[in-house]
Design a protein around this motif. Sequence first.
Motif, mmCIF file in Angstrom:
data_model
loop_
_atom_site.group_PDB
_atom_site.id
_atom_site.type_symbol
_atom_site.label_atom_id
_atom_site.label_comp_id
_atom_site.label_asym_id
_atom_site.label_seq_id
_atom_site.Cartn_x
_atom_site.Cartn_y
_atom_site.Cartn_z
ATOM 1 N N LEU A 1 0.818 -1.222 0.000
ATOM 2 C CA LEU A 1 0.000 0.000 0.000
ATOM 3 C C LEU A 1 0.852 1.272 0.000
ATOM 4 O O LEU A 1 0.354 2.358 0.305
ATOM 5 N N ASP A 2 2.150 1.138 -0.336
ATOM 6 C CA ASP A 2 3.064 2.283 -0.364
ATOM 7 C C ASP A 2 3.036 3.056 0.965
ATOM 8 O O ASP A 2 2.724 4.261 1.003
ATOM 9 N N PRO A 3 3.362 2.407 2.080
ATOM 10 C CA PRO A 3 3.289 3.078 3.382
ATOM 11 C C PRO A 3 4.375 4.134 3.541
ATOM 12 O O PRO A 3 5.399 4.101 2.852
ATOM 13 N N ASP A 4 4.145 5.050 4.456
ATOM 14 C CA ASP A 4 5.161 6.037 4.824
ATOM 15 C C ASP A 4 5.976 5.562 6.028
ATOM 16 O O ASP A 4 7.129 5.957 6.188
ATOM 17 N N LEU A 5 5.361 4.731 6.891
ATOM 18 C CA LEU A 5 6.018 4.253 8.103
ATOM 19 C C LEU A 5 5.955 2.736 8.151
ATOM 20 O O LEU A 5 4.886 2.142 8.015
ATOM 21 N N LEU A 6 7.123 2.110 8.335
ATOM 22 C CA LEU A 6 7.219 0.666 8.479
ATOM 23 C C LEU A 6 7.656 0.370 9.907
ATOM 24 O O LEU A 6 8.705 0.853 10.353
#
Length: 582
Positions: free
Chosen positions: A455-460
């Motif tokens: 989902l193309d996250p900003d935070l992993l």
Amino acid sequence: MPGPELHLSAEKPLVAQAPLLSIRDLSVRFGGRDNSTSAVHSLSMDVLPGRSVALVGESGSGKTVSMRSLLRLLPEGAEVHGSAVLAGRELLTLSDEEIRQVRGRQVAMVFQNALSALNPTRTLKVQLTEHLRWHHVCSQREAHERAVEALRRVGIPEPERRINMYPFQLSGGMRQRATIAMAIVTEPSVLIADEPTTALDVTVQRQVLDVLRQLREDGLAIIMVTHDLGVARYLCDDVVVMRHGKVVETAPIEEFVSHPRAQYSRELTNSSPEIRIAPLAAETATPVAQPATPLLHAKGLQKTFHGRGGDVLAVAGVDIDVAPGETLAVVGESGSGKSTLARLAMGLIASDAGVVEFDGANVSEMRRDARRDFRRRTQMVFQNPFGSLLPHRSIADNIAEPLRVHGVGSKGRRYARALELMALVGLPTERAGDYPRQFSGGQQQRVAIARALALDPDLLICDEPTSALDVSIQAQVLDLLDELKSTLNLSMLFITHNLAVAQRMSDRIAVMRSGRIVESAGSDALFANPLHPYTRALISAVLPVRSAARPLHLAVGPDADGGEIREVAPGHLVRAHREEVE
């Protein structure tokens, strides 16, 4: 043809000695003749009295199988060939009754999981004394004294009192010491230790290894089965490296770590992460600049778990910030609150107090659409990849699952995205239809990472993503995360108990103990000048592969957690403690 001989370490020169245990051409196969699997191929090694040998290699290399075969602890159908001579006696041709007399009396074994190795319904006294009486070592009256002395030898405090405890009443380190006590109470000649410290925190691991070192000095021969080269170097004199059931190298341990001969040995040593301590003081360390608006901001987080055994304060007033494109590592021992903190930040569990803000918005006050967007932009990679994947779904379906849940794209588009992500994390796209069980642990973790990126996250948020992996696979996964971070500009909250991994992956490190952050700083500054006694204890307990081990500092009282946290240098925070006050 004689097998490879072990060279003796220069640290402990010995006159010529006959091996206490001599293994020659040991081979193990499973299954029938038409469909058999060879697990060990012609293993040869010698073990001398008062010496320790490390049997190293990755999972599936045949280390544990070869050692279990000596004591006839393999499943039915295993075929064992070769020779294993203990003090002039061939083990592989003994009857079942004879091997039972050897097992636990002359050759003892310490297993990886102490909790499963001990009987939870019996006290330590019952288990140790029963062991002695079964082997006819001494009378019932003497058995109690011997059991207490065995507990004392392995460093269990107040052994007269703790001998009446059940295994569940002991900490993990105490339980592992108890299993060692049970193994040595009969005074065996050889001790086989099968990954006895893998599940332990670094400080407890160091204490258990010190116990084993003392037993070796007392004359016990030890075979240490491990994939951790730091453990092997700290405890052992010699090393036998296995891969795919075969020996690829034997050498004195110091020679091995400095000049490994085999290519596979070089890969193992190069893959082992090590702490780098730069020769600079805290004042000259470059502080990590903090942005005005962090991507993730948590303040005053608190969480208490309630149970029959009482309340447990897991997180106590924790503040953290993660900037865009930054990696914050949270380190500490088991039970320090790291994983609970990650779940609070992710919104998987509710906090009792405090606030979590993501991109400036309070997560607890988000409406449905905003919370859904937060779920898309924040993803998690768990410690156990197989446990986090859907076993009945293909790899492509697992990776595309977040897209399906959030209603992103058509089925065809989701499949195409899954293939893109497989290529991105280095998985062969032709295996998209395979299932998780058909992949290795490292490949499963790559699948989990690909799914988290769908989902193309900003935070992993990564919760111990490499702790269950072998060192070479661990290095590959860490390289992948590093590359993805720079390519995709990811922010990461990285939970780990491995300080070397934390230093490699992070821009900043926060050290947790008993639910509180006791110190935080830029990665280099923290290792250059650790100020809190607990931080120093963690760093001193790390076992390096190539550099010298540090003196162990464990004098950390409970009062070290309760003071106020303050900034002692730009970006370097430390909690006040008694040592500082005095």
